[in-house]
Design a protein around this motif. Structure first.
Motif, PDB file in Angstrom:
ATOM      1  N   ARG A   1       0.424  -1.304   0.210  1.00  0.00           N
ATOM      2  CA  ARG A   1       0.414  -0.261   0.157  1.00  0.00           C
ATOM      3  C   ARG A   1       0.698   1.471   0.495  1.00  0.00           C
ATOM      4  NH1 ARG A   1      -5.230  -0.597   2.363  1.00  0.00           N
ATOM      5  NH2 ARG A   1      -5.490   1.237   1.529  1.00  0.00           N
ATOM      6  N   VAL A   2       1.868   1.027   0.261  1.00  0.00           N
ATOM      7  CA  VAL A   2       3.006   2.496   0.256  1.00  0.00           C
ATOM      8  C   VAL A   2       4.198   2.331  -0.782  1.00  0.00           C
ATOM      9  CG1 VAL A   2       4.735   3.261   2.227  1.00  0.00           C
ATOM     10  CG2 VAL A   2       2.820   2.290   3.240  1.00  0.00           C
ATOM     11  N   VAL A   3       4.281   1.066  -1.166  1.00  0.00           N
ATOM     12  CA  VAL A   3       5.982   1.035  -1.372  1.00  0.00           C
ATOM     13  C   VAL A   3       5.572  -0.071  -2.209  1.00  0.00           C
ATOM     14  CG1 VAL A   3       7.417   2.465  -0.645  1.00  0.00           C
ATOM     15  CG2 VAL A   3       7.198   0.043  -0.043  1.00  0.00           C
ATOM     16  N   PRO A   4       6.055  -0.453  -3.304  1.00  0.00           N
ATOM     17  CA  PRO A   4       6.263  -1.658  -4.537  1.00  0.00           C
ATOM     18  C   PRO A   4       6.777  -2.954  -3.888  1.00  0.00           C
ATOM     19  CG  PRO A   4       7.182  -0.227  -5.912  1.00  0.00           C
ATOM     20  CD  PRO A   4       6.862   0.758  -4.190  1.00  0.00           C
ATOM     21  N   VAL A   5       5.827  -4.133  -3.980  1.00  0.00           N
ATOM     22  CA  VAL A   5       7.094  -4.891  -3.416  1.00  0.00           C
ATOM     23  C   VAL A   5       7.263  -6.338  -4.241  1.00  0.00           C
ATOM     24  CG1 VAL A   5       6.572  -7.040  -1.738  1.00  0.00           C
ATOM     25  CG2 VAL A   5       5.552  -4.513  -1.282  1.00  0.00           C
ATOM     26  N   ASP A   6       7.994  -6.877  -4.425  1.00  0.00           N
ATOM     27  CA  ASP A   6       8.744  -7.429  -5.461  1.00  0.00           C
ATOM     28  C   ASP A   6       8.437  -9.350  -5.015  1.00  0.00           C
ATOM     29  OD1 ASP A   6       9.934  -6.054  -7.615  1.00  0.00           O
ATOM     30  OD2 ASP A   6      10.735  -5.167  -6.016  1.00  0.00           O
ATOM     31  N   LEU A   7       8.709  -9.451  -3.486  1.00  0.00           N
ATOM     32  CA  LEU A   7       8.042 -10.832  -2.880  1.00  0.00           C
ATOM     33  C   LEU A   7       7.798 -10.220  -1.582  1.00  0.00           C
ATOM     34  CD1 LEU A   7       9.930 -14.069  -2.895  1.00  0.00           C
ATOM     35  CD2 LEU A   7      11.778 -13.135  -1.660  1.00  0.00           C
ATOM     36  N   HIS A   8       7.356 -11.730  -1.707  1.00  0.00           N
ATOM     37  CA  HIS A   8       6.602 -12.399  -0.365  1.00  0.00           C
ATOM     38  C   HIS A   8       6.791 -13.189   0.697  1.00  0.00           C
ATOM     39  CE1 HIS A   8       3.083  -9.113  -1.340  1.00  0.00           C
ATOM     40  NE2 HIS A   8       3.365  -8.823  -0.340  1.00  0.00           N
ATOM     41  N   ILE A   9       7.323 -12.916   1.572  1.00  0.00           N
ATOM     42  CA  ILE A   9       7.446 -13.777   2.253  1.00  0.00           C
ATOM     43  C   ILE A   9       6.089 -14.197   3.640  1.00  0.00           C
ATOM     44  CG2 ILE A   9      10.118 -15.339   3.481  1.00  0.00           C
ATOM     45  CD1 ILE A   9      11.700 -13.810   2.639  1.00  0.00           C
ATOM     46  N   PRO A  10       5.975 -14.945   3.367  1.00  0.00           N
ATOM     47  CA  PRO A  10       4.505 -15.427   4.646  1.00  0.00           C
ATOM     48  C   PRO A  10       5.162 -16.437   5.642  1.00  0.00           C
ATOM     49  CG  PRO A  10       4.595 -17.447   2.649  1.00  0.00           C
ATOM     50  CD  PRO A  10       5.598 -15.956   2.353  1.00  0.00           C
ATOM     51  N   GLY A  11       4.094 -16.559   6.598  1.00  0.00           N
ATOM     52  CA  GLY A  11       4.946 -16.625   8.208  1.00  0.00           C
ATOM     53  C   GLY A  11       4.487 -15.891   9.106  1.00  0.00           C
ATOM     54  N   CYS A  12       4.585 -16.130  10.171  1.00  0.00           N
ATOM     55  CA  CYS A  12       3.881 -15.949  11.673  1.00  0.00           C
ATOM     56  C   CYS A  12       4.759 -15.890  12.559  1.00  0.00           C
ATOM     57  CB  CYS A  12       2.518 -15.294  11.551  1.00  0.00           C
ATOM     58  SG  CYS A  12       2.512 -14.190  12.774  1.00  0.00           S
ATOM     59  N   PRO A  13       5.898 -15.703  12.753  1.00  0.00           N
ATOM     60  CA  PRO A  13       7.035 -15.179  11.490  1.00  0.00           C
ATOM     61  C   PRO A  13       7.263 -16.828  11.203  1.00  0.00           C
ATOM     62  CG  PRO A  13       8.336 -15.689  13.951  1.00  0.00           C
ATOM     63  CD  PRO A  13       6.464 -15.659  14.085  1.00  0.00           C
TER      64      PRO A  13
ATOM     65  N   PRO B   1      10.199 -18.514  10.042  1.00  0.00           N
ATOM     66  CA  PRO B   1      11.128 -19.206  10.327  1.00  0.00           C
ATOM     67  C   PRO B   1      12.428 -18.541   9.555  1.00  0.00           C
ATOM     68  CG  PRO B   1      10.122 -21.188  10.123  1.00  0.00           C
ATOM     69  CD  PRO B   1       9.201 -19.740   8.692  1.00  0.00           C
ATOM     70  N   PRO B   2      13.733 -18.344  10.017  1.00  0.00           N
ATOM     71  CA  PRO B   2      15.072 -18.390   9.062  1.00  0.00           C
ATOM     72  C   PRO B   2      15.045 -18.990   8.184  1.00  0.00           C
ATOM     73  CG  PRO B   2      15.089 -18.937  11.907  1.00  0.00           C
ATOM     74  CD  PRO B   2      13.805 -18.960  11.482  1.00  0.00           C
ATOM     75  N   ALA B   3      14.424 -20.053   8.210  1.00  0.00           N
ATOM     76  CA  ALA B   3      15.384 -20.903   6.776  1.00  0.00           C
ATOM     77  C   ALA B   3      14.053 -21.026   5.463  1.00  0.00           C
ATOM     78  CB  ALA B   3      14.656 -22.235   7.005  1.00  0.00           C
ATOM     79  N   ASP B   4      13.143 -20.418   5.822  1.00  0.00           N
ATOM     80  CA  ASP B   4      12.004 -19.680   5.015  1.00  0.00           C
ATOM     81  C   ASP B   4      12.331 -18.826   4.247  1.00  0.00           C
ATOM     82  OD1 ASP B   4      10.717 -21.705   5.559  1.00  0.00           O
ATOM     83  OD2 ASP B   4       8.952 -20.620   5.468  1.00  0.00           O
ATOM     84  N   ILE B   5      12.776 -17.556   5.377  1.00  0.00           N
ATOM     85  CA  ILE B   5      13.081 -16.279   4.558  1.00  0.00           C
ATOM     86  C   ILE B   5      14.558 -16.412   3.769  1.00  0.00           C
ATOM     87  CG2 ILE B   5      14.297 -14.032   5.068  1.00  0.00           C
ATOM     88  CD1 ILE B   5      13.142 -14.406   8.332  1.00  0.00           C
ATOM     89  N   LEU B   6      15.675 -17.186   4.194  1.00  0.00           N
ATOM     90  CA  LEU B   6      16.649 -17.642   3.389  1.00  0.00           C
ATOM     91  C   LEU B   6      16.576 -18.545   1.807  1.00  0.00           C
ATOM     92  CD1 LEU B   6      19.566 -17.492   3.981  1.00  0.00           C
ATOM     93  CD2 LEU B   6      19.827 -19.269   4.961  1.00  0.00           C
ATOM     94  N   LYS B   7      15.441 -19.230   1.937  1.00  0.00           N
ATOM     95  CA  LYS B   7      14.940 -19.520   0.427  1.00  0.00           C
ATOM     96  C   LYS B   7      14.443 -18.610  -0.004  1.00  0.00           C
ATOM     97  CE  LYS B   7      13.432 -24.133   2.804  1.00  0.00           C
ATOM     98  NZ  LYS B   7      12.185 -24.375   3.222  1.00  0.00           N
ATOM     99  N   GLY B   8      13.681 -18.031   0.167  1.00  0.00           N
ATOM    100  CA  GLY B   8      13.535 -16.275  -0.536  1.00  0.00           C
ATOM    101  C   GLY B   8      14.929 -15.377  -1.155  1.00  0.00           C
ATOM    102  N   LEU B   9      15.185 -15.266   0.039  1.00  0.00           N
ATOM    103  CA  LEU B   9      16.455 -14.381  -0.577  1.00  0.00           C
ATOM    104  C   LEU B   9      17.253 -15.357  -1.345  1.00  0.00           C
ATOM    105  CD1 LEU B   9      17.516 -12.727   3.218  1.00  0.00           C
ATOM    106  CD2 LEU B   9      16.247 -11.892   0.831  1.00  0.00           C
TER     107      LEU B   9
END
Lengths: 503, 177
Positions: free
Chosen positions: B141-153, B155-163
């Protein structure tokens, strides 16, 4: 109800408020309560408002009792508490932003949570249209020759929450720090109004991410107090197990992070590894690294498999094997001690005046721990010490954490040794009546207070008070006379919550 | 300290094998990066974290990426102190009204080419805080987004995969363009 007895003889008690009493007082009673805070007979636990009433939660430390005093039927204003008792200052500024009630005689008339960017004013009171243009926020003046100002934030250099710090420095020495918070205000109490307990519990568990267990714990206890509901014994013990795992993980992370801010990343690497082991064990045991949404009104949402008990015991053994060497390293490294000792001193008088909880209070001589002072099961059946120091410096706040790591290890072992079998969750149903409940739970950072009113199966009003409310102002005091470069160190040793405070 | 250092010579490292890149994240990214990727990045990525209203849960897991188990710097990914040094803004939280301008200004201070990663369920659409008077909504809603990494929060492994997916796409995009 000794805590209220001399405050409000003319008051009447609210029959459906549990477990501590709530009395509706007149102005005289309200003033008497304020005076008892000012002269130190009682400690302020919380202060919050509704459309036309204000509530003040009090603690009598000698009796170990708590209570709530309310002023109802207000017409836009009430007598300010902060005028006589400064720890209420930010609470009253927030109360006015949220409800529009004017604290009469309040010296600081600046807004606190409302930055003039919401599309309305007084979201929890008589809602009003937003002002056309937000007023510029005036920071407190600091005058003198060769003073300069350093504005920091809200976006900080590290991976931390947003807030603004306005330093006034004389060379390297900090003359005044003024905090400005409210950037992560999400309107949680507004979202709570009208929510069913399941959604409200989710919101409570997302008030401050590092204390998600403690918040869910306090919320569940408040709901159960309001409804007079007992939960299965196994759930009682599993809750404490999660709470201690959370405390352990956070303290380990903090000890490492504080040392890292004194340019000693070796401690961060080792403590970070231990913290990760705790989070992974929590994930295996309860299905979530931070154990989010695992405590729910009525019990817990995840049971502990028998096989996982052994995993947790292995974790304890691992930490007990590795942690003492890290404590030695901390204690025997001269460069580290040079930065920690005598830095950021918080004097005991201030800690007591503000009723500061957690390691901030206990490192400055205030022995309060909700698990001991306002005990709740199963802590009344567990053995543990509440470590207290009087130095009040960064070093003392680290040592309190070190001692509490040891206590949590012992508590987890005790809990695993006597986990009762049986069901883990009871069904929660309101009976259509209006009920009020309150709970105080000791999170890793200090005591979290949650007060709520249920009407049938809906939350009518819920107030969540983070321990940071009584710690943030003290950071301003502790930093005075220190050098700017020691601010990260002092700040990390307090580790106050932004999100828990801003709500 | 000597004992600790000596032990680290003989013990096996705690650092784990790299996770597989996330296929879902790859697809989401492909479109965004094909347009903009250049060889400028090589195999390094500088990330500036911006908390735009989170509960601090996502920040805890971002911190975990730097512990020895995940050791994010071995992939050339590091967190930097200024948006001016960053290729990626990693934004958490439902964007609060009180943080929207700060987020926008941080985005504008980041030089191109740049990517925005929205981290966590709240960053996607406001999560459980959507609809509040104090919340704008998801990061997009504020800046254009290229990638969403879902989760609440997440886990680090998921963030790493996305990156890692982000890095691979940047590489591939560079070769073909």
């Amino acid at each position: 109800m000794p805590v209220l007895i001399d405050i409000a003889p003319e008051a009447h008690l609210i029959p459906h408020h549990r477990p501590w009493p709530r009395a509706v007082a007149g102005t005289t009673g309200w003033t008497a309560a304020t005076e008892s805070l000012a002269d130190g007979r009682r400690i302020l636990l919380g202060l919050w408002g509704e459309a036309s009433c204000v509530h003040m939660a009090l603690l009598d430390e000698i009796d170990g009792t708590a209570g709530v005093v309310s002023l109802e039927g207000l017409e836009g204003r009430y007598p300010s508490v902060a005028r006589h008792h400064l720890p209420a200052l930010r609470l009253e500024r927030a109360l006015r932003d949220l409800t529009g009630l004017e604290p009469q005689g309040l010296l600081d008339t600046r807004p606190w949570l409302d930055h003039g960017r919401w599309n309305l004013r007084f979201p929890l009171g008589e809602k009003a249209a937003a002002l056309p243009k937000a007023k510029t926020y005036e920071f407190l003046p600091a005058e003198g020759e060769s003073l300069h100002r350093i504005p920091v934030g809200p976006v900080h250099a590290g991976i931390i929450e947003p807030g603004h710090f306005r330093f006034t420095a004389n060379g390297e020495t900090i003359v005044r720090l003024e905090e400005r918070l409210g950037y992560v205000h999400k309107g949680i109490e507004g979202l709570m109004a009208g929510a069913d307990p399941v959604r409200a519990a989710e919101l409570a568990g997302r008030t401050s991410g590092d204390s998600t267990v403690a918040y869910a714990y306090a919320f569940a206890r408040a709901v159960e107090a309001a409804l007079g509901l007992d939960i299965p014994p196994r759930a009682v013990w599993l809750r404490a197990l999660m709470a201690e795992l959370e405390r352990l993980a956070n303290h380990l992370g903090d000890i490492g992070a504080i040392c890292n801010d004194a340019a000693f990343p070796l401690m961060l690497a080792h403590c970070g590894a231990l913290r990760e082991c705790v989070l992974r064990a929590a994930d295996v045991a309860f299905g979530h690294r931070l154990m989010r949404d695992r405590i729910v009104p009525g019990g817990v949402a995840a049971d502990l498999d028998e096989a996982r008990v052994a995993d947790l015991l292995t974790l304890l053994a691992e930490i007990r094997r590795k942690f003492p060497a890290l404590v030695d390293l901390y204690d025997n490294t001269a460069s580290l001690q040079d930065r920690m000792v005598d830095t950021g001193i918080l004097v005991p008088d201030l800690a007591r005046l503000y009723g500061a909880g957690g390691y901030v209070g206990r490192a400055s001589g205030r022995a309060f721990d909700a698990r001991r002072a306002l005990p709740y099961p199963p802590y009344d059946a567990l053995r543990f010490d509440v470590p207290v120091l009087n130095q009040g410096d960064v070093n003392a706040r680290v040592w309190i954490r070190i001692r509490e790591v040891e206590q949590s290890l012992s508590l987890i072992e005790q809990i695993l040794g006597q986990l009762p079998p049986g069901p883990i969750r009871h069904h929660v149903a309101g009976n259509g009546e209006v009920r009020e409940g309150m709970a105080v739970v000791e999170g890793f950072r200090g005591d979290i207070l949650i007060w709520l009113r249920l009407a049938g199966n809906r939350v009518e009003r819920c107030h969540l008070r983070d321990p940071s409310w009584f710690q943030w102002p003290l950071l301003e005091a502790a930093i005075e006379g220190n050098i700017v470069a020691d601010f990260p160190l002092c700040n990390k040793s307090f580790n106050c919550s932004y999100s828990g405070h801003d709500l | 300290m000597r004992r600790l250092l000596f032990e680290s010579l003989i013990r096996r490292p705690l650092t784990e094998a790299a996770p597989r890149r996330s296929d879902a994240a790859m697809q989401e990214l492909a479109a965004a990066i094909d347009r903009t990727a250049r060889r400028w990045l090589g195999r390094s990525l500088s990330i500036r974290a911006v908390d735009a209203g989170s509960c601090n849960g996502c920040e805890l897991e971002m911190h975990a990426l730097s512990n020895v188990f995940y050791d994010i710097e071995r992939f050339g990914i590091r967190f930097v102190a200024s948006p001016r040094h960053a290729d990626v803004l990693m934004v958490t939280g439902p964007v609060t009204r009180n943080m929207a301008e700060a987020l926008e200004r941080t985005y504008n201070a980041t030089p191109g080419p740049k990517w925005v990663v929205a981290l966590g369920s709240c960053a996607r659409d406001g999560g459980c805080f959507a609809g509040s008077y104090a919340v704008v909504g998801g990061v997009s809603r504020v800046v254009p987004v290229d990638l969403h990494i879902p989760g609440c929060p997440p886990p680090p492994a998921d963030i790493l995969k996305g990156l890692l997916a982000l890095l691979e796409q940047a590489d591939k995009g560079a070769r073909t363009s």
